[in-house]
Design a protein around this motif. Structure first.
Motif, PDB file in Angstrom:
ATOM      1  N   MET A  45      -5.115   8.851  -0.334  1.00 15.14           N
ATOM      2  CA  MET A  45      -4.824  10.172   0.216  1.00 15.14           C
ATOM      3  C   MET A  45      -3.953   9.962   1.448  1.00 15.14           C
ATOM      4  N   THR A  46      -2.719  10.450   1.349  1.00 17.27           N
ATOM      5  CA  THR A  46      -1.777  10.296   2.441  1.00 17.27           C
ATOM      6  C   THR A  46      -1.751  11.573   3.277  1.00 17.27           C
ATOM      7  N   ILE A  47      -1.766  11.394   4.580  1.00 18.12           N
ATOM      8  CA  ILE A  47      -1.876  12.507   5.522  1.00 18.12           C
ATOM      9  C   ILE A  47      -0.488  12.865   6.016  1.00 18.12           C
ATOM     10  N   LEU A  60       2.720  15.417   0.828  1.00 19.20           N
ATOM     11  CA  LEU A  60       2.633  16.003  -0.506  1.00 19.20           C
ATOM     12  C   LEU A  60       3.835  15.613  -1.356  1.00 19.20           C
ATOM     13  N   GLU A  61       4.998  15.500  -0.749  1.00 24.73           N
ATOM     14  CA  GLU A  61       6.182  15.070  -1.501  1.00 24.73           C
ATOM     15  C   GLU A  61       5.976  13.662  -2.071  1.00 24.73           C
ATOM     16  N   ALA A  65       5.113  12.397  -6.380  1.00 24.66           N
ATOM     17  CA  ALA A  65       5.919  11.391  -7.078  1.00 24.66           C
ATOM     18  C   ALA A  65       5.105  10.205  -7.577  1.00 24.66           C
ATOM     19  N   HIS A  66       3.787  10.178  -7.296  1.00 26.84           N
ATOM     20  CA  HIS A  66       2.992   8.991  -7.636  1.00 26.84           C
ATOM     21  C   HIS A  66       1.619   9.380  -8.176  1.00 26.84           C
ATOM     22  N   GLU A  67       1.303   8.836  -9.312  1.00 27.53           N
ATOM     23  CA  GLU A  67      -0.012   9.052  -9.896  1.00 27.53           C
ATOM     24  C   GLU A  67      -1.088   8.437  -9.005  1.00 27.53           C
ATOM     25  N   GLY A  68      -2.191   9.147  -8.843  1.00 23.27           N
ATOM     26  CA  GLY A  68      -3.301   8.629  -8.052  1.00 23.27           C
ATOM     27  C   GLY A  68      -3.143   8.788  -6.563  1.00 23.27           C
ATOM     28  N   VAL A  69      -2.036   9.380  -6.113  1.00 26.41           N
ATOM     29  CA  VAL A  69      -1.827   9.636  -4.692  1.00 26.41           C
ATOM     30  C   VAL A  69      -2.014  11.132  -4.444  1.00 26.41           C
ATOM     31  N   PHE A  70      -2.861  11.454  -3.475  1.00 34.80           N
ATOM     32  CA  PHE A  70      -3.133  12.833  -3.100  1.00 34.80           C
ATOM     33  C   PHE A  70      -2.725  13.040  -1.643  1.00 34.80           C
ATOM     34  N   ALA A  71      -2.751  14.292  -1.199  1.00 31.59           N
ATOM     35  CA  ALA A  71      -2.253  14.597   0.139  1.00 31.59           C
ATOM     36  C   ALA A  71      -3.196  15.521   0.893  1.00 31.59           C
ATOM     37  N   SER A  96      -2.109  25.431  -1.842  1.00 30.05           N
ATOM     38  CA  SER A  96      -2.148  25.920  -3.219  1.00 30.05           C
ATOM     39  C   SER A  96      -1.770  24.843  -4.238  1.00 30.05           C
ATOM     40  N   HIS A  97      -1.292  23.699  -3.778  1.00 28.78           N
ATOM     41  CA  HIS A  97      -0.848  22.648  -4.685  1.00 28.78           C
ATOM     42  C   HIS A  97      -2.055  21.858  -5.185  1.00 28.78           C
ATOM     43  N   PRO A  98      -2.117  21.520  -6.471  1.00 28.43           N
ATOM     44  CA  PRO A  98      -3.298  20.819  -7.006  1.00 28.43           C
ATOM     45  C   PRO A  98      -3.521  19.424  -6.443  1.00 28.43           C
ATOM     46  N   LYS A  99      -2.502  18.789  -5.896  1.00 28.80           N
ATOM     47  CA  LYS A  99      -2.677  17.454  -5.317  1.00 28.80           C
ATOM     48  C   LYS A  99      -2.925  17.503  -3.802  1.00 28.80           C
ATOM     49  N   PHE A 100      -3.018  18.687  -3.266  1.00 28.50           N
ATOM     50  CA  PHE A 100      -3.323  18.852  -1.844  1.00 28.50           C
ATOM     51  C   PHE A 100      -4.818  19.088  -1.714  1.00 28.50           C
ATOM     52  N   LEU A 101      -5.526  18.155  -1.075  1.00 23.05           N
ATOM     53  CA  LEU A 101      -6.985  18.148  -1.145  1.00 23.05           C
ATOM     54  C   LEU A 101      -7.699  18.646   0.099  1.00 23.05           C
TER      55      LEU A 101
END
Length: 269
Positions: A45-47, A60-61, A65-71, A96-101
């Protein structure tokens, strides 16, 4: 950790908090992510916001671009004095983005006081309000501000029931257990490997593995044996080994438990 070219990578490890958008990674970001994969890191999870509130979307950008990376993203207490309404609107849109946790890292830092303490508190409260609105957990940064942080969480967050993460934990046992009661997970970084942090290891040993997370906070806080060098997500393996030893687990068992905890908090499969 090395892998045979013909052997599939077994991914047991989690870096729940890194700053892949930091300028320290501008020269080799893709290689850094590849090394994490080769080391067995399954999720990161990158901040976002290493460059301040205007760059909150950068994490998030990278995640997209990478599987298994969340933001996650938020206005750090150091940058609280820079926060404007446009940043809070941006945060709502990112949510609202699904990879934004999560909303974070947010909180209080009375060690450096880069922002006035009252400003830090007001910005922290506003971001907790946003997190309640978008129904996401929060990622907390706290340094030398436990009394005020605890009071603000009790007043503005506890009832939400959404929990969160105490990132790079550096408090006392009683601080950790208050937040465990409120549904938080406690995340440890490279400082748990330092020679003079016996007190931190004692806290970690007293917390059940089902409540722990592992992180690097990279490019900061490199664990032993890389202390003093640029940190990167692959080094979370050493953090995991340190926590595993405290609980008589293998590094793979501790890493798998951390992944389960992360997925449970963020409702990931």
């Amino acid at each position: 950790m090395t892998q045979s070219p013909n052997r599939p990578i077994t991914q047991f490890f989690l870096d729940s908090h890194c700053h892949l958008d930091d300028s320290d990674f501008d020269g080799d970001r893709e290689d850094v992510i590849a090394r994490a994969r080769a080391a067995g890191v399954r999720y990161l999870m990158t901040i976002g916001g290493a460059g301040g509130p205007d760059t909150m979307a950068a994490g998030l950008e990278i995640a997209e671009a990478h599987e298994g990376v969340f933001a996650a993203a938020g206005v750090h207490p150091h940058s609280a004095f820079k926060a404007e309404d446009k940043h809070f609107e941006k945060l709502k849109n990112l949510a609202s983005h699904p990879k934004f946790l999560a909303i974070g890292e947010i909180g209080l830092d009375y060690h450096y006081d880069h922002s006035p303490r009252e400003v830090q508190q007001n910005i922290f409260i506003r971001q907790m309000e946003i997190a309640r609105e978008v129904k996401l957990p929060i990622v907390i940064h706290c340094r030398e501000a436990w009394a005020d942080l605890t009071e603000l969480i009790r007043e503005h967050w506890q009832a939400a029931g959404l929990g969160g993460i105490l990132h790079c934990f550096g408090g006392e046992r009683e601080d950790a257990f208050k937040f465990l009661d409120w549904g938080f997970l406690i995340s440890f970084a490279g400082n748990v490997t330092f020679k003079k942090t016996e007190n931190l290891r004692a806290v970690a040993k007293g917390i059940a593995p089902c409540k722990l997370l592992t992180e690097t906070d990279s490019p900061y806080l490199a664990p032993v044996p890389w202390r003093g060098k640029r940190n990167e997500p692959a080094n979370v393996v050493e953090v995991t080994r340190a926590l595993a030893a405290l609980h008589n687990l293998s590094a793979e068992e501790m890493g798998s438990q951390a992944i389960q905890n992360f997925c449970r908090l963020f409702h990931l499969p």
